[in-house]
Scaffold this motif. Structure first.
Motif, PDB file in Angstrom:
ATOM      1  N   UNK A 170      41.391 -97.468  82.386  1.00  0.00           N
ATOM      2  CA  UNK A 170      41.014 -97.995  81.073  1.00  0.00           C
ATOM      3  C   UNK A 170      42.049 -97.620  80.024  1.00  0.00           C
ATOM      4  N   UNK A 171      42.529 -96.393  80.070  1.00  0.00           N
ATOM      5  CA  UNK A 171      43.549 -95.937  79.118  1.00  0.00           C
ATOM      6  C   UNK A 171      44.851 -96.704  79.311  1.00  0.00           C
ATOM      7  N   UNK A 172      45.274 -96.858  80.550  1.00  0.00           N
ATOM      8  CA  UNK A 172      46.538 -97.555  80.823  1.00  0.00           C
ATOM      9  C   UNK A 172      46.468 -99.017  80.394  1.00  0.00           C
ATOM     10  N   UNK A 173      45.318 -99.644  80.575  1.00  0.00           N
ATOM     11  CA  UNK A 173      45.165-101.037  80.155  1.00  0.00           C
ATOM     12  C   UNK A 173      45.327-101.213  78.657  1.00  0.00           C
ATOM     13  N   UNK A 174      44.769-100.289  77.882  1.00  0.00           N
ATOM     14  CA  UNK A 174      44.922-100.384  76.426  1.00  0.00           C
ATOM     15  C   UNK A 174      46.359-100.097  76.010  1.00  0.00           C
ATOM     16  N   UNK A 175      47.029 -99.172  76.717  1.00  0.00           N
ATOM     17  CA  UNK A 175      48.445 -98.921  76.421  1.00  0.00           C
ATOM     18  C   UNK A 175      49.286-100.160  76.705  1.00  0.00           C
ATOM     19  N   UNK A 176      49.006-100.822  77.828  1.00  0.00           N
ATOM     20  CA  UNK A 176      49.744-102.039  78.164  1.00  0.00           C
ATOM     21  C   UNK A 176      49.589-103.074  77.056  1.00  0.00           C
ATOM     22  N   UNK A 177      48.363-103.265  76.606  1.00  0.00           N
ATOM     23  CA  UNK A 177      48.087-104.257  75.569  1.00  0.00           C
ATOM     24  C   UNK A 177      48.814-103.912  74.272  1.00  0.00           C
ATOM     25  N   UNK A 178      48.741-102.643  73.889  1.00  0.00           N
ATOM     26  CA  UNK A 178      49.367-102.214  72.634  1.00  0.00           C
ATOM     27  C   UNK A 178      50.880-102.384  72.693  1.00  0.00           C
ATOM     28  N   UNK A 179      51.493-101.944  73.795  1.00  0.00           N
ATOM     29  CA  UNK A 179      52.952-102.035  73.906  1.00  0.00           C
ATOM     30  C   UNK A 179      53.419-103.486  73.983  1.00  0.00           C
ATOM     31  N   UNK A 180      52.646-104.325  74.671  1.00  0.00           N
ATOM     32  CA  UNK A 180      53.009-105.737  74.755  1.00  0.00           C
ATOM     33  C   UNK A 180      52.946-106.392  73.382  1.00  0.00           C
ATOM     34  N   UNK A 181      51.924-106.107  72.601  1.00  0.00           N
ATOM     35  CA  UNK A 181      51.828-106.684  71.258  1.00  0.00           C
ATOM     36  C   UNK A 181      52.996-106.231  70.391  1.00  0.00           C
ATOM     37  N   UNK A 182      53.330-104.940  70.458  1.00  0.00           N
ATOM     38  CA  UNK A 182      54.439-104.423  69.649  1.00  0.00           C
ATOM     39  C   UNK A 182      55.755-105.079  70.048  1.00  0.00           C
ATOM     40  N   UNK A 183      55.996-105.211  71.347  1.00  0.00           N
ATOM     41  CA  UNK A 183      57.255-105.808  71.795  1.00  0.00           C
ATOM     42  C   UNK A 183      57.290-107.304  71.481  1.00  0.00           C
ATOM     43  N   UNK A 184      56.154-107.955  71.559  1.00  0.00           N
ATOM     44  CA  UNK A 184      56.075-109.377  71.221  1.00  0.00           C
ATOM     45  C   UNK A 184      56.432-109.599  69.759  1.00  0.00           C
ATOM     46  N   UNK A 185      55.889-108.766  68.886  1.00  0.00           N
ATOM     47  CA  UNK A 185      56.220-108.884  67.463  1.00  0.00           C
ATOM     48  C   UNK A 185      57.689-108.563  67.208  1.00  0.00           C
ATOM     49  N   UNK A 186      58.202-107.553  67.905  1.00  0.00           N
ATOM     50  CA  UNK A 186      59.580-107.113  67.684  1.00  0.00           C
ATOM     51  C   UNK A 186      60.594-108.158  68.145  1.00  0.00           C
ATOM     52  N   UNK A 187      60.240-108.938  69.156  1.00  0.00           N
ATOM     53  CA  UNK A 187      61.168-109.904  69.738  1.00  0.00           C
ATOM     54  C   UNK A 187      61.095-111.290  69.088  1.00  0.00           C
ATOM     55  N   UNK A 188      60.270-111.461  68.066  1.00  0.00           N
ATOM     56  CA  UNK A 188      60.219-112.749  67.370  1.00  0.00           C
ATOM     57  C   UNK A 188      61.636-113.142  66.953  1.00  0.00           C
ATOM     58  N   UNK A 189      61.950-114.426  67.084  1.00  0.00           N
ATOM     59  CA  UNK A 189      63.334-114.900  66.911  1.00  0.00           C
ATOM     60  C   UNK A 189      63.571-115.306  65.459  1.00  0.00           C
ATOM     61  N   UNK A 190      64.526-114.636  64.814  1.00  0.00           N
ATOM     62  CA  UNK A 190      64.871-114.905  63.417  1.00  0.00           C
ATOM     63  C   UNK A 190      66.007-115.920  63.348  1.00  0.00           C
ATOM     64  N   UNK A 191      65.822-116.935  62.527  1.00  0.00           N
ATOM     65  CA  UNK A 191      66.805-118.011  62.367  1.00  0.00           C
ATOM     66  C   UNK A 191      67.225-118.067  60.905  1.00  0.00           C
ATOM     67  N   UNK A 192      68.542-118.066  60.657  1.00  0.00           N
ATOM     68  CA  UNK A 192      69.048-118.075  59.288  1.00  0.00           C
ATOM     69  C   UNK A 192      69.475-119.447  58.803  1.00  0.00           C
ATOM     70  N   UNK A 193      69.658-120.382  59.724  1.00  0.00           N
ATOM     71  CA  UNK A 193      70.112-121.722  59.362  1.00  0.00           C
ATOM     72  C   UNK A 193      69.060-122.732  59.796  1.00  0.00           C
ATOM     73  N   UNK A 194      68.447-123.414  58.817  1.00  0.00           N
ATOM     74  CA  UNK A 194      67.356-124.326  59.133  1.00  0.00           C
ATOM     75  C   UNK A 194      67.792-125.469  60.034  1.00  0.00           C
TER      76      UNK A 194
END
Length: 682
Positions: A170-194
């Motif tokens: 149960x603990x490992x499952x919540x860690x997986x979810x938390x780390x995946x959400x953090x990495x998903x947010x961190x990897x969002x692709x930033x574009x400077x030219x429309x």
């Protein structure tokens, strides 16, 4: 000194209509208190049942057990019903703290030998059991089976280790979810030219600008990631380099060697699951997970998946040849969706992007999804602005039955945000059942549609529209089920059956009287041209090689991770190597068609309780395709057909054997040929 601390609203039944959780009053700090009190009360109630000096009976054992744990259930439904939608740091901290505690508490009930003995005594009293109604007999059978599979029959030493394993997992499952959400947010692709966003709609560009502003990148555009490997924008972006960046970001989650890398969690989870399976008397976790399912065994699952994989691989190669002929160069994984849409446009004169202006979200909801439910089941929906959800984006609708009586509540949370986990799903907030005097269900749907800027319409993609219909199918399952016992409420059915009603509901997306009602151009008011619809129907088999291949790769990968013994699990040290070997073995190691979920972001199997059961979607699709054929053979979307389907399938919940219910509905077992025809695999 006066105590100004507000009362915890969870400690009493909600006074709101339909027992909707009082979200306006709920604070994060209310949950730990309610969880602690709820577990203590539930333990005391179970102790009273287990030590009852009276001879075990259905009433003093099974009914008493169904009545127990009211506070804990109320708190769990409110918290876990919203924790994926509002995964703030505080909510994640509560989840990490209480996941192992709740797992341990669950074991207190499931593994209690006294309670197990009482339930078995009720089960073994043949005369008393025969006197019960069918749903009550099933309740006895289900509790006994579930406790047996959970390990209630083990010796005390083994139970100690089992409890430890359950808490750790149960603990490992919540860690997986938390780390995946953090990495998903961190990897969002930033574009400077429309100009790099060429191919996206104005609404999608507006949503990217809004996402960038919220992250402090004024003047830029941020593409947030979705859960599956394939991002919807890959079908539209003309800039090949940006497609590559986006695909690489999607594929990198959990696999970057940073603090949010999930590979070590994957290996730990697999090893502990294998150990737990052996402790329970099963050779593998897959065998343990499928022992209580409609499939019954991994061998039956693999029999279906292995039958489909070679045909899917052949279709992928045929599709690749057409893509490369259209592109004029070898395609890569990030090119596939883009050129697939071009082939669809060339061969079938269908451009799914051309349909976006006709899929305005509010029309899809009101005149598509709600209309189909009215035509089929007689349900109507009215918005309740006086009732609030857990976030300002959440909308609340009152549901009425065919005679106008109140039926329940439907909540909708449409838009993506950083605190919402990826994907789309349904949750129940209140379970309908007559035993506890809860005559109405409260259900909710979550999607992850980018939110456009102020004044811009929300235009859905074809896939988002289909997903909306799919998730609403789950909501209908939760709303329509009418049961006596909370154990059987709504979608509380076997995992490999739960996707079936939701997949059936996708059918109505293109049904003529539904499509003509909602598919209206948001600017001109023009209805979606019938010739485009006809071409779309003709083109439906296009791309099924890819769609089937990416799904099967994930389903077979899930099976592979959970087919290992304790010794084999200990020998796996490289997640990527294991994944590659597993896909090679089944002939789906195609770099152009990666699995729908790679191991490092396979949330379904490592945190969403689909472990060893991701096959459930296509297993359920056998029933779905057969049901679609039945509707077509019997006049389609009619109240008569809806009432029959409601009576035998979605209205039953878990109160009857699902395959027996299906046979009563269909008059026969499902025929797999309808699935093979649909996916071009016949």
């Amino acid at each position: 000194m006066r105590d100004d601390t507000p009362a915890n609203p969870l400690l009493e039944p909600s006074p709101l209509p339909f027992s909707l959780p009082p979200f306006a009053l709920l604070r994060d700090e209310h949950y730990p208190e309610a969880f602690d009190l709820g577990m203590a009360q539930h333990r005391a109630e179970v102790e009273a049942i287990a030590t009852d000096p009276e001879t075990p009976t259905f009433e003093n054992t099974l009914v008493a057990l169904e009545r127990s744990g009211a506070l804990l259930s109320r708190t769990s439904l409110a918290f876990f019903g919203t924790s994926s939608s509002l995964a703030t740091a505080a909510v994640q901290a509560i989840e990490q703290d209480y996941a192992p505690k709740l797992a341990a508490h669950g074991d207190v009930v499931r593994l209690d030998p006294r309670l197990y003995a009482r339930i078995k005594a009720v089960h073994d009293d043949e005369d008393a059991l025969a006197a019960l109604d069918a749903e009550s007999r099933r309740l006895v059978e289900r509790h006994l089976t579930e406790m047996t599979v959970a390990g209630a029959g083990l010796g005390e030493d083994d139970k100690v280790r089992l409890r430890e394993l359950n808490e750790q997992l149960a603990t490992l499952g919540t860690h997986f979810e938390k780390q995946l959400l953090a990495d998903t947010n961190d990897l969002a692709v930033l574009v400077d030219d429309v100009s790099e966003l060429d191919g996206l709609t104005a609404g999608e560009i507006s949503a990217a600008a809004q996402a960038a502003r919220e992250q402090g990148h004024d003047g830029s555009w941020l593409i947030t990631l979705v859960l599956p490997t394939g991002h919807p924008h890959l079908a539209s972006l003309t800039n090949r380099d940006l497609r590559r960046r986006l695909h690489d970001a999607q594929s990198a989650r959990g696999n970057r060697g940073n603090a949010d890398d999930t590979k070590a969690l994957v290996l730990q989870i697999v090893r502990l699951r294998a150990e737990r399976a052996r402790l329970l008397g099963y050779p593998t976790h897959a065998a343990a997970a499928l022992a209580d399912s409609t499939a019954r065994s991994p061998e039956r699952v693999l029999g279906l998946l292995d039958r489909l994989a070679p045909a899917a691989a052949r279709n992928i190669e045929a599709e690749r040849a057409l893509l490369e002929a259209e592109a004029g160069h070898p395609v890569e994984a990030h090119d596939w969706a883009f050129w697939s849409e071009r082939v669809r446009a060339t061969r079938y004169a269908v451009d799914l992007a051309e349909m976006r202006p006709y899929f305005e979200a509010e029309r899809v909801l009101q005149d598509g999804i709600f209309r189909a439910a009215e035509l089929l089941y007689g349900l109507t929906f009215s918005e309740r602005d006086d009732l609030v959800g857990y976030h300002p984006d959440v909308r609340v609708f009152e549901v009425h039955d065919t005679d106008g009586t109140a039926f329940g509540l439907y909540l909708l949370d449409l838009y993506t945000r950083d605190t919402k986990k990826g994907g789309a799903w349904m949750n129940s907030l209140v379970h309908e059942n007559s035993l506890l005097g809860q005559p109405h269900a409260v259900v909710m749907n979550n999607l992850n549609v980018p939110k456009p800027g102020p004044g811009e319409p929300t235009l859905l993609t074809y896939d988002e529209t289909r997903t909306f219909f799919h998730e609403f199918g789950h909501a209908l399952h939760g709303l329509l089920a009418r049961v006596t016992y909370p154990h059987f409420a709504g979608t509380r059915v076997f995992r490999d059956f739960v996707e079936y009603p939701s997949q059936v509901n996708e059918m109505w997306m293109l049904w003529p009287e539904v499509l003509s009602s909602y598919a209206v151009h948001h600017e001109t008011g023009e209805r979606l041209p019938q010739e485009l619809v006809d071409r779309l129907v003709a083109a439906q088999a296009w791309g099924e090689g890819f769609a089937t291949g990416e799904y099967l790769a994930a389903a077979l990968l899930d099976q592979a991770w959970h087919a290992v013994s304790v010794e084999e699990a200990a020998g796996v040290t490289d997640v990527e190597a294991f994944e590659a070997a597993a896909l090679e073995k089944v002939g789906l190691a195609n770099p152009l068609v990666p699995p729908r979920y790679r191991s490092t972001y396979f949330a379904h199997t490592f945190s969403y309780a689909y472990d060893a059961q991701y096959y459930a979607y296509i297993w359920s699709e056998v029933l779905d395709a057969d049901t679609v054929a039945w509707f077509r053979e019997n006049g389609g979307l009619t109240r008569e057909n809806g009432d029959r389907y409601r009576r035998h399938v979605v209205g039953v919940g878990g109160a009857a054997d699902p395959l027996e219910s299906y046979r009563e509905f269909r008059g026969a077992d499902a025929d797999v040929r309808h699935l093979l025809e649909r996916r071009g695999l016949d």
